[in-house]
Design a protein around this motif. Structure first.
Motif, mmCIF file in Angstrom:
data_model
loop_
_atom_site.group_PDB
_atom_site.id
_atom_site.type_symbol
_atom_site.label_atom_id
_atom_site.label_comp_id
_atom_site.label_asym_id
_atom_site.label_seq_id
_atom_site.Cartn_x
_atom_site.Cartn_y
_atom_site.Cartn_z
ATOM 1 N N UNK A 152 117.887 126.098 36.017
ATOM 2 C CA UNK A 152 117.737 126.480 34.613
ATOM 3 C C UNK A 152 119.005 126.160 33.834
ATOM 4 N N UNK A 153 119.360 124.900 33.825
ATOM 5 C CA UNK A 153 120.537 124.426 33.107
ATOM 6 C C UNK A 153 120.173 123.153 32.366
ATOM 7 N N UNK A 154 120.884 122.889 31.299
ATOM 8 C CA UNK A 154 120.597 121.706 30.500
ATOM 9 C C UNK A 154 121.407 120.514 30.955
ATOM 10 N N UNK A 155 121.608 119.578 30.043
ATOM 11 C CA UNK A 155 122.381 118.387 30.346
ATOM 12 C C UNK A 155 123.876 118.653 30.317
ATOM 13 N N UNK A 156 124.614 117.609 30.569
ATOM 14 C CA UNK A 156 126.074 117.692 30.624
ATOM 15 C C UNK A 156 126.642 117.936 29.225
#
Length: 721
Positions: free
Chosen positions: A323-327
């Motif tokens: 559950x994390x987005x992009x860099x």
């Protein structure tokens, strides 16, 4: 190759082909659309004969048969019920009946190939290619905003010529243009022009008026207007109409035609099998879905009516990691000299293709012991995923088009028409590639899967971190990075002779990652803007001066915001020129003061102060007396219909009032404006320019107050004289 397809009430179909001498119609009387019914659970032992007998007795059903098809990418071929329907408008009602039979428990049956748009379904089922074989002719009809709610028009622009007068005058002008141009495409500022012209013709007794190429049918209404919400944003979908023999492009309800051009639309027509009219009103996701449906159809896969994909089981730790987005590398607030921007070419689509990320192969049973996705432990099957076959041709085509654009621009005498065609096609493909990632996490996506969304982000984070480490090791300092872009400047702690060449570094990173890292731009300087209420950098607000060019690249600040009045935008851009020339806040403040003087002197044209804002709800739904509310009240007073999701344009004439006198609509005669209000907006825009240098609104106002020469005009408001 029919460019538009009409469906008549008797079930017949008209295929219209564009030729050099006009459009030719071919009538078909044997087309029967088809949908399918199958058990939702492949393990369920359901007998479909009862359902088949019910459909066999229905008057709208032509035939039924048991067929062998695959109801999903992860399902084998199995027996399904195929239902052939007499008329295309009866597909959805008949499919709905399958859910209402008491013989089958609720939820045990699933329907497939149901909710296709009409022309797209026809092309998919018959194999017709809707790509025009010849160039399409167009005719534009447009209305001023003051006419849009009228039952009888007094002014209409026809093929660029403004016509005023009686209904007969306007109808004669339209009919004359139709006869002269015989257009394949009607480009309308609003589709309501179609029924209104016919009503005017009826009332005026003009019997020979017709937009249609088919004498038996004048026009058809395909859909009523509606308001919708998407990702928290309210939108408005106008009513849609069809004129036999001509495609309609409604400029108030088209994304691709508005963002690109007819060439961009036609490129996607050839890829999606959605004819011009349907492609014009379709959203990005709708077109991407159509392309995916074409691929599924080629693989003999049925398309679910409603998606019901469950999320695979994940331990709590995996849920947290996934559950994390992009860099994101937080920008260093401030003005940085000698900055280079590097972008990965179509990063997310290329991750899908190079890493084989596809809903049908992610977390496959045959490789469940493998750890292919960094940090998440997901496996990816070695079989080629269908999504790769969808996206790789688009990626390759856009690369070829971009190369052709570069070659054309390098010519001594570039062909502007050719450039417009190429840029339209490139822009259309760009939007499809932009949407392909988010689509995987969309709950209503026909073939999306959240695990694909998570895997793409995981690969992207790994790729950007690898690039960052490699660049820093080569003697470059990263000042910002987000999703697929990195901004770097030479690390002053590294000697020039020890610093690696940036192009060489980009090539090495490209070879390691297998996705091209491109040198997007070199800037003399780039300024990263802080957040309004924090010293932290705003992720998407920056501006910079392109090296060796007069061009600025601007993102996120007022000059790029759709609601900003032209005057505010122009002043902000002037401030950027001053900052570039002097690096001096004083020079920027001089520009601001000059603009403020013009405001208070009343010399700024009111059309340069028009704000454009989106209406999010009906007038009665607002609880505060905002500017939008004041504008909506004025619109209602003038019988102008502004629906939620549409824009409203106005000038602020007295922001201290709370009534409809607070603003004036853009088309009205406006004698004055609220200079104090626009001064505040100017200061806000200049704050965006000076904030990277440590200035905030308070300091800007203090400096202005100390240096401003008092004049009588500074204490008067032209809106109140």
């Amino acid at each position: 190759m029919p460019f538009t397809i009409d469906f008549l009430s008797d079930g017949h179909v008209l295929e219209w082909e564009a030729t050099v001498d006009g459009a030719v119609a071919t009538e078909r009387d044997n087309y029967t659309p088809r949908f399918y019914v199958a058990p939702r659970d492949p393990a369920a032992d359901l007998d479909l004969t009862t359902l088949q007998s019910v459909y066999d007795q229905h008057p709208d059903v032509v035939a039924t048969e048991m067929d062998a098809r695959r109801p999903g990418f992860r399902r084998d071929e199995e027996a399904v019920l195929a239902v052939d329907v007499a008329h295309i408008d009866r597909v959805t009602p008949l499919a709905r009946q399958a859910r209402q039979l008491s013989d089958y428990p609720v939820g045990d049956l699933a329907c497939f190939n149901v909710d296709f748009s009409r022309e797209f379904r026809y092309c998919l089922e018959t194999g017709a290619d809707p790509t025009p074989a010849n160039e399409l002719s167009t005719l534009r009809l447009s209305l001023p905003v003051t006419e849009t709610s009228n039952d009888v028009y007094g002014e209409l622009t026809v093929a660029g010529d403004t016509v005023t007068g009686s209904p007969t005058d306007l109808l004669t002008a339209v009919q004359g243009a139709l006869d002269a141009h015989d257009p394949d495409v009607l480009v309308c500022s609003t589709s309501e022009i179609v029924p209104t012209l016919y009503e005017m013709a009826t009332d005026a007794g003009v019997d020979d008026f017709s937009l249609s190429r088919w004498s038996d049918v004048d026009y058809q209404q395909l859909a009523s207007r509606s308001t919708y919400s998407s990702y928290g944003r309210v939108g408005h979908s106008p009513a849609r109409y069809n004129v036999p023999g001509r495609a309609i492009i409604d400029e108030s309800n088209t994304f691709f035609y508005g963002e690109t051009n007819l060439d961009g639309v036609l490129d996607l027509v050839s890829r999606s099998k959605k004819p011009v009219q349907e492609l014009a009103w379709a959203s990005i996701g709708n077109v991407l879905t159509a392309i995916q449906i074409c691929e599924a159809h080629d693989r003999d896969i049925l398309v679910p009516w409603n998606s019901w994909r469950h999320e695979f089981y994940k331990p709590m730790g995996t849920l947290h990691d996934a559950d994390r987005g992009g860099f994101i590398f937080a920008p260093e607030v401030g003005l940085h000299e000698n900055v280079h921007e590097l972008d990965f070419s179509s990063l997310y689509p290329n991750i899908i293709c190079t890493r084989n990320v596809s809903p049908d192969v992610i977390r496959c049973d045959c490789h469940s012991d493998r750890d292919d996705v960094p940090g998440l432990g997901y496996s990816i099957c070695e079989d080629r995923g269908y999504l790769v076959d969808v996206l790789q041709p688009i990626i390759d085509a856009r690369d070829e088009i971009k190369a052709a654009i570069r070659r054309e621009k390098e010519r001594d005498d570039p062909d502007e028409d050719r450039l417009a065609e190429l840029e339209g096609r490139s822009g259309a493909l760009k939007w499809i590639l932009v949407a392909c990632f988010g689509y995987q996490g969309f709950s209503n996506a026909k073939f999306g899967r959240i695990e694909c969304h998570e895997a793409i982000n995981a690969f992207a984070r790994e790729i950007l971190l690898t690039a960052k480490q490699r660049l820093e090791a080569g003697g470059w300092r990263v000042v910002h990075g987000i999703v697929d872009s990195i901004w770097v400047t030479p690390d002053l702690d590294v000697d020039d002779e020890d610093r690696e060449n940036l192009e060489t570094l980009a090539t090495a990173i490209t070879e390691e990652i297998e996705i091209r890292l491109e040198h997007e731009a070199h800037y003399d300087w780039v300024a990263f803007v802080p957040q309004r209420e924090s010293d932290a950098g705003a992720l998407t607000k920056h501006f910079g001066k392109v090296a060796g060019d007069d061009e600025f690249k601007i993102r996120g600040i007022e000059a790029r915001q759709r609601s900003t009045p032209p005057f505010i935008e122009a002043v902000q851009r002037d401030c950027l020129d001053r900052l570039d020339a002097t690096r001096s806040p004083d020079a920027v403040l001089d520009c601001l003061q000059d603009a403020i003087k013009r405001l208070h002197a009343g010399t700024v044209p009111v059309e340069q102060l028009v704000e454009r804002n989106r209406v999010s709800k009906p007038l009665e739904g607002y609880s505060q007396n905002t500017q939008n509310v004041a504008a909506l009240k004025r619109a209602r007073e003038q019988d102008l219909a502004i629906h939620p999701g549409q824009d409203i344009e106005y000038v602020v004439v007295d922001d201290e009032k709370s009534s409809r006198e607070r603003v004036a609509l853009a088309h009205e005669e406006i004698a004055s404006y609220d200079a104090s209000y626009y001064e505040t907006e100017l200061v806000r825009a200049v704050e965006s320019v000076l904030a990277p240098l440590g200035w905030d609104r308070t300091e800007i106002r203090r400096e202005i107050a100390e240096t401003r020469v008092p004049e009588l005009s500074a204490y008067t408001n032209p809106a109140k004289n």
